[in-house]
Scaffold this motif. Sequence first.
Motif, mmCIF file in Angstrom:
data_model
loop_
_atom_site.group_PDB
_atom_site.id
_atom_site.type_symbol
_atom_site.label_atom_id
_atom_site.label_comp_id
_atom_site.label_asym_id
_atom_site.label_seq_id
_atom_site.Cartn_x
_atom_site.Cartn_y
_atom_site.Cartn_z
ATOM 1 N N LEU A 22 0.823 -1.201 0.000
ATOM 2 C CA LEU A 22 0.000 0.000 0.000
ATOM 3 C C LEU A 22 0.860 1.255 0.000
ATOM 4 O O LEU A 22 1.758 1.416 0.836
ATOM 5 C CB LEU A 22 -0.941 0.005 1.196
ATOM 6 C CG LEU A 22 -1.935 -1.153 1.254
ATOM 7 C CD1 LEU A 22 -2.853 -0.992 2.450
ATOM 8 C CD2 LEU A 22 -2.725 -1.277 -0.033
ATOM 9 N N ASN A 69 -7.444 -2.834 -4.074
ATOM 10 C CA ASN A 69 -6.853 -1.679 -3.405
ATOM 11 C C ASN A 69 -6.243 -0.708 -4.407
ATOM 12 O O ASN A 69 -5.221 -1.013 -5.014
ATOM 13 C CB ASN A 69 -5.760 -2.118 -2.420
ATOM 14 C CG ASN A 69 -6.298 -2.953 -1.292
ATOM 15 O OD1 ASN A 69 -7.330 -2.633 -0.740
ATOM 16 N ND2 ASN A 69 -5.601 -4.018 -0.957
ATOM 17 N N GLU A 82 -4.589 1.812 -3.713
ATOM 18 C CA GLU A 82 -3.283 2.205 -3.193
ATOM 19 C C GLU A 82 -2.206 1.152 -3.438
ATOM 20 O O GLU A 82 -1.025 1.392 -3.220
ATOM 21 C CB GLU A 82 -3.344 2.467 -1.678
ATOM 22 C CG GLU A 82 -4.369 3.486 -1.256
ATOM 23 C CD GLU A 82 -5.717 2.834 -0.941
ATOM 24 O OE1 GLU A 82 -5.873 1.611 -1.112
ATOM 25 O OE2 GLU A 82 -6.620 3.562 -0.523
ATOM 26 N N CYS A 83 -2.597 -0.048 -3.884
ATOM 27 C CA CYS A 83 -1.656 -1.147 -4.050
ATOM 28 C C CYS A 83 -0.714 -0.882 -5.226
ATOM 29 O O CYS A 83 -1.151 -0.582 -6.336
ATOM 30 C CB CYS A 83 -2.383 -2.471 -4.269
ATOM 31 S SG CYS A 83 -1.233 -3.864 -4.405
#
Length: 92
Positions: free
Chosen positions: A34, A79, A81-82
């Motif tokens: 992340l 995600n 943010e990944c």
Amino acid sequence: MSSDIMMETPLVCQDWRLRRRILEYIDKVGRCWLWVGCTDSGGYGRVRIDDEVHLVHRLAYKLWREDPGERVLRRTCSNAECCNPWHWWMAP
């Protein structure tokens, strides 16, 4: 993937300075990496390099897998943010 493995995994693009900079802002949660630095309105990580803004997942993909060039990258996790390069694939 442990932080040791993140550092030991061979680089496609041999830019160690960029690799260290990216790893400073990664929080490994489960299998995702992340991004905890700046993000855009969609939650995707961004970083400024030489007055140009880059998406972090694209840089990570280039560093650890291959240069995607202009191809679109799609993620396999949920995600935004990944930036784990193994959670992204190049669209045809």
